[in-house]
Motif scaffolding. Structure first.
Motif, PDB file in Angstrom:
ATOM      1  N   ARG A 172      44.087  38.542  34.783  1.00 14.53           N
ATOM      2  CA  ARG A 172      42.733  38.308  35.283  1.00 14.53           C
ATOM      3  C   ARG A 172      41.706  38.662  34.217  1.00 14.53           C
ATOM      4  O   ARG A 172      40.777  37.898  33.946  1.00 14.53           O
ATOM      5  CB  ARG A 172      42.489  39.138  36.550  1.00 14.53           C
ATOM      6  N   ASP A 173      41.881  39.823  33.586  1.00 11.13           N
ATOM      7  CA  ASP A 173      40.952  40.248  32.546  1.00 11.13           C
ATOM      8  C   ASP A 173      40.974  39.287  31.358  1.00 11.13           C
ATOM      9  O   ASP A 173      39.916  38.932  30.817  1.00 11.13           O
ATOM     10  CB  ASP A 173      41.273  41.667  32.083  1.00 11.13           C
ATOM     11  N   ALA A 174      42.167  38.854  30.938  1.00 11.41           N
ATOM     12  CA  ALA A 174      42.270  37.907  29.827  1.00 11.41           C
ATOM     13  C   ALA A 174      41.587  36.593  30.181  1.00 11.41           C
ATOM     14  O   ALA A 174      40.917  35.981  29.344  1.00 11.41           O
ATOM     15  CB  ALA A 174      43.737  37.671  29.470  1.00 11.41           C
ATOM     16  N   ASN A 175      41.730  36.158  31.418  1.00  7.31           N
ATOM     17  CA  ASN A 175      41.077  34.939  31.886  1.00  7.31           C
ATOM     18  C   ASN A 175      39.555  35.061  31.804  1.00  7.31           C
ATOM     19  O   ASN A 175      38.852  34.086  31.557  1.00  7.31           O
ATOM     20  CB  ASN A 175      41.510  34.644  33.322  1.00  7.31           C
TER      21      ASN A 175
ATOM     22  N   GLY B 234      38.133  36.856  29.505  1.00  8.55           N
ATOM     23  CA  GLY B 234      37.812  37.173  28.118  1.00  8.55           C
ATOM     24  C   GLY B 234      37.718  38.658  27.834  1.00  8.55           C
ATOM     25  O   GLY B 234      37.065  39.076  26.879  1.00  8.55           O
ATOM     26  N   GLU B 235      38.378  39.466  28.651  1.00  5.20           N
ATOM     27  CA  GLU B 235      38.317  40.920  28.505  1.00  5.20           C
ATOM     28  C   GLU B 235      39.728  41.489  28.360  1.00  5.20           C
ATOM     29  O   GLU B 235      40.711  40.817  28.620  1.00  5.20           O
ATOM     30  CB  GLU B 235      37.649  41.543  29.740  1.00  5.20           C
ATOM     31  N   GLY B 236      39.803  42.750  27.975  1.00  4.66           N
ATOM     32  CA  GLY B 236      41.071  43.474  27.951  1.00  4.66           C
ATOM     33  C   GLY B 236      41.917  43.184  26.725  1.00  4.66           C
ATOM     34  O   GLY B 236      41.569  42.362  25.872  1.00  4.66           O
ATOM     35  N   PRO B 237      43.085  43.849  26.639  1.00  7.73           N
ATOM     36  CA  PRO B 237      43.935  43.765  25.449  1.00  7.73           C
ATOM     37  C   PRO B 237      44.588  42.402  25.238  1.00  7.73           C
ATOM     38  O   PRO B 237      45.014  42.076  24.131  1.00  7.73           O
ATOM     39  CB  PRO B 237      44.993  44.846  25.683  1.00  7.73           C
ATOM     40  N   LEU B 238      44.665  41.565  26.273  1.00  7.59           N
ATOM     41  CA  LEU B 238      45.281  40.241  26.125  1.00  7.59           C
ATOM     42  C   LEU B 238      44.261  39.140  25.881  1.00  7.59           C
ATOM     43  O   LEU B 238      44.628  37.974  25.733  1.00  7.59           O
ATOM     44  CB  LEU B 238      46.109  39.912  27.373  1.00  7.59           C
ATOM     45  N   ALA B 239      42.989  39.478  25.866  1.00  6.71           N
ATOM     46  CA  ALA B 239      41.932  38.465  25.725  1.00  6.71           C
ATOM     47  C   ALA B 239      42.116  37.628  24.457  1.00  6.71           C
ATOM     48  O   ALA B 239      42.039  36.398  24.512  1.00  6.71           O
ATOM     49  CB  ALA B 239      40.558  39.119  25.744  1.00  6.71           C
TER      50      ALA B 239
ATOM     51  N   LEU C  27      43.048  30.070  34.290  1.00  6.41           N
ATOM     52  CA  LEU C  27      43.975  30.610  35.285  1.00  6.41           C
ATOM     53  C   LEU C  27      43.300  30.686  36.652  1.00  6.41           C
ATOM     54  O   LEU C  27      42.186  31.169  36.777  1.00  6.41           O
ATOM     55  CB  LEU C  27      44.442  32.012  34.875  1.00  6.41           C
ATOM     56  N   ASP C  28      44.000  30.199  37.663  1.00  4.44           N
ATOM     57  CA  ASP C  28      43.507  30.292  39.039  1.00  4.44           C
ATOM     58  C   ASP C  28      44.285  31.402  39.735  1.00  4.44           C
ATOM     59  O   ASP C  28      45.358  31.176  40.285  1.00  4.44           O
ATOM     60  CB  ASP C  28      43.692  28.974  39.761  1.00  4.44           C
ATOM     61  N   LEU C  29      43.737  32.598  39.694  1.00  5.26           N
ATOM     62  CA  LEU C  29      44.433  33.740  40.282  1.00  5.26           C
ATOM     63  C   LEU C  29      44.175  33.875  41.782  1.00  5.26           C
ATOM     64  O   LEU C  29      44.568  34.864  42.387  1.00  5.26           O
ATOM     65  CB  LEU C  29      44.052  35.011  39.526  1.00  5.26           C
ATOM     66  N   THR C  30      43.559  32.866  42.381  1.00  2.43           N
ATOM     67  CA  THR C  30      43.435  32.839  43.841  1.00  2.43           C
ATOM     68  C   THR C  30      44.600  32.066  44.453  1.00  2.43           C
ATOM     69  O   THR C  30      44.677  31.920  45.664  1.00  2.43           O
ATOM     70  CB  THR C  30      42.100  32.200  44.283  1.00  2.43           C
ATOM     71  N   ASN C  31      45.506  31.559  43.618  1.00  2.00           N
ATOM     72  CA  ASN C  31      46.693  30.830  44.067  1.00  2.00           C
ATOM     73  C   ASN C  31      47.927  31.339  43.332  1.00  2.00           C
ATOM     74  O   ASN C  31      48.569  30.609  42.584  1.00  2.00           O
ATOM     75  CB  ASN C  31      46.524  29.325  43.824  1.00  2.00           C
ATOM     76  N   VAL C  32      48.266  32.600  43.554  1.00  2.00           N
ATOM     77  CA  VAL C  32      49.384  33.235  42.866  1.00  2.00           C
ATOM     78  C   VAL C  32      50.641  33.154  43.720  1.00  2.00           C
ATOM     79  O   VAL C  32      50.589  33.340  44.937  1.00  2.00           O
ATOM     80  CB  VAL C  32      49.052  34.715  42.548  1.00  2.00           C
ATOM     81  N   GLY C  33      51.759  32.880  43.078  1.00  2.00           N
ATOM     82  CA  GLY C  33      53.053  32.906  43.733  1.00  2.00           C
ATOM     83  C   GLY C  33      53.974  33.866  42.994  1.00  2.00           C
ATOM     84  O   GLY C  33      53.869  34.011  41.777  1.00  2.00           O
ATOM     85  N   LEU C  34      54.838  34.518  43.730  1.00  2.69           N
ATOM     86  CA  LEU C  34      55.823  35.431  43.146  1.00  2.69           C
ATOM     87  C   LEU C  34      57.216  34.908  43.461  1.00  2.69           C
ATOM     88  O   LEU C  34      57.456  34.386  44.548  1.00  2.69           O
ATOM     89  CB  LEU C  34      55.682  36.835  43.731  1.00  2.69           C
ATOM     90  N   MET C  35      58.143  35.068  42.511  1.00 10.57           N
ATOM     91  CA  MET C  35      59.519  34.682  42.733  1.00 10.57           C
ATOM     92  C   MET C  35      60.410  35.740  42.095  1.00 10.57           C
ATOM     93  O   MET C  35      60.089  36.270  41.030  1.00 10.57           O
ATOM     94  CB  MET C  35      59.804  33.324  42.100  1.00 10.57           C
TER      95      MET C  35
END
Length: 110
Positions: free
Chosen positions: A24-27, A29-34, A44-52
């Motif tokens: 979320r932060d990288a999306n 433009g923030e944080g260590p992964l930016a 990234l659309d983090l309102t539509n996350v799926g886990l497997m």
């Protein structure tokens, strides 16, 4: 569920949510992964996350997707799907998972 298993699932849950926070932060433009993930910025659309997950990961996914853990999701993240593939030891009580998750189909190889 044993105390050790509950602790392990709690730790794995915390790590999964931390990864989503970092994405979320990288999306944004923030944080260590930016910088390393700059090509994904704003995509990234983090309102539509799926886990497997498979085996123990499948059990972890089911555990994470339970309604009682919805408040733990990072800000701006919405969990829309969970796919536990052949989850290990899914014989749990309603205390471990909510009733809705217990009634969900599970993908198990035939």
């Amino acid at each position: 569920m044993t105390g050790l298993m509950a602790r392990r699932l709690t730790i794995e849950n915390t790590l999964s949510w931390k990864r989503l926070e970092m994405l979320r932060d990288a999306n944004d433009g923030e944080g260590p992964l930016a910088e390393p993930l700059r090509a994904l910025r704003g995509r990234l659309d983090l309102t539509n996350v799926g886990l497997m997950g498979h085996s123990r990961g499948g059990r972890g996914v089911a555990w994470q997707a339970a309604d009682i853990r919805a408040a733990d999701l990072p800000r701006g993240v919405r969990l829309r799907a969970a796919v536990p593939l052949d989850p290990a030891d899914l014989a749990v009580t309603a205390h471990d998972l909510d009733a809705r998750m217990l009634a969900q189909p599970v993908c198990t190889p035939g």
